[in-house]
Enzyme design. Sequence first.
Site, mmCIF file in Angstrom:
data_model
loop_
_atom_site.group_PDB
_atom_site.id
_atom_site.type_symbol
_atom_site.label_atom_id
_atom_site.label_comp_id
_atom_site.label_asym_id
_atom_site.label_seq_id
_atom_site.Cartn_x
_atom_site.Cartn_y
_atom_site.Cartn_z
ATOM 1 C CB SER A 237 -0.989 -0.006 1.200
ATOM 2 O OG SER A 237 -0.237 0.084 2.523
ATOM 3 C CE LYS A 282 -2.810 1.682 5.242
ATOM 4 N NZ LYS A 282 -2.227 1.098 4.022
#
Length: 349
Positions: A237, A282
């Site tokens: 990611s 996140k």
Amino acid sequence: MKRQDRRILRWIGVILALVLFVGWALLWPLNSYIEAPGNASNLRSFVKIKGHPDPGKGSFMITSVALQQARPATYVMAKMVPYLSIEKADDVTGGQSSATFDRVQKFYMQSSINEAIAVAFRQAGRPVHKKYLGIYVLQVQPNSKFKGAIRVGDTITKVNGHHFNTAQGYQKYIGKQKVGTPLAVTYRRNGHEHTTTHRLVRLTSSRSGIGIMLTNNMQVTTKPRVVVDPGQLGGPSGGLMFTLQIYQQISGHDLQRGRKVAGTGTIDADGHVGEIGGIDKKVIAAHRAGATIFFAPYIKPTKLILKYEEGHQTNYQLAKKTAKKYAPGMKVVPVTSFKQAVHYLENTK
């Protein structure tokens, strides 16, 4: 026994029971994991290119999700905190051991870093050489006829004697074979090459395959050499943010302009950005670290997904919703490609 002695023994029993209960609540491992906001780290400390320091006065930040095995006490706490989530162990690890899971995440990370280097150098007009070694085996599915022969960590280099320069090349060739057809697979393990032959299995109603999860294993050579140390981070990611950091250093172009820029998303060979998991955590991690911009992948959902997945949210939609509640003042920017992220940074104050 005197009444006072019985009372003392009763209290001792109660205290022991409480100690055992607290120990169970804090230490007993459950078959699930808790996902929470992790860290947002400045990529300047991850990427080293000799003669090309980071010219920016801001920062590009890679974000992570904190993952820990649930205990009874933390499980109850996670139920009470909206931005924490509880996931089944098999959904997180794919049924793999912790050691194998960590190893797979490192394969994903290395593949992502290699793509980031290649994309950044090409966009900066600098030479880059990619040597495609094959495909990492990340998981062998239970119905695969190759189970027991091929293992996680092996690199498949040929099928029926053919080597391809992309994972898609392997998949396209194998997909043309009929279910049950024998396939000779050549793979490398611990520096040695082996070949094993087994029959293909049905993956979908119209496609056959080996029955593995995979990612690219390639060697990227550049001048100057790029050294990336991801530390304990794993997974694919961070691709977009690594690409931005490497591009800024090799091009000498300050895209940050004093801003703290966070984000997430995979990167492929053409610079396209892919969706990831845990984006809500996140966003919170980035906000806690002071980021004012957050790049979120956006892939338009197909009609089929919308039909069968009620309430489907894209990465961008979930990130924007989370920022509105937990990260006021942060600008969430949808991106589909590396070029789009660069264009935004160049044209926005």
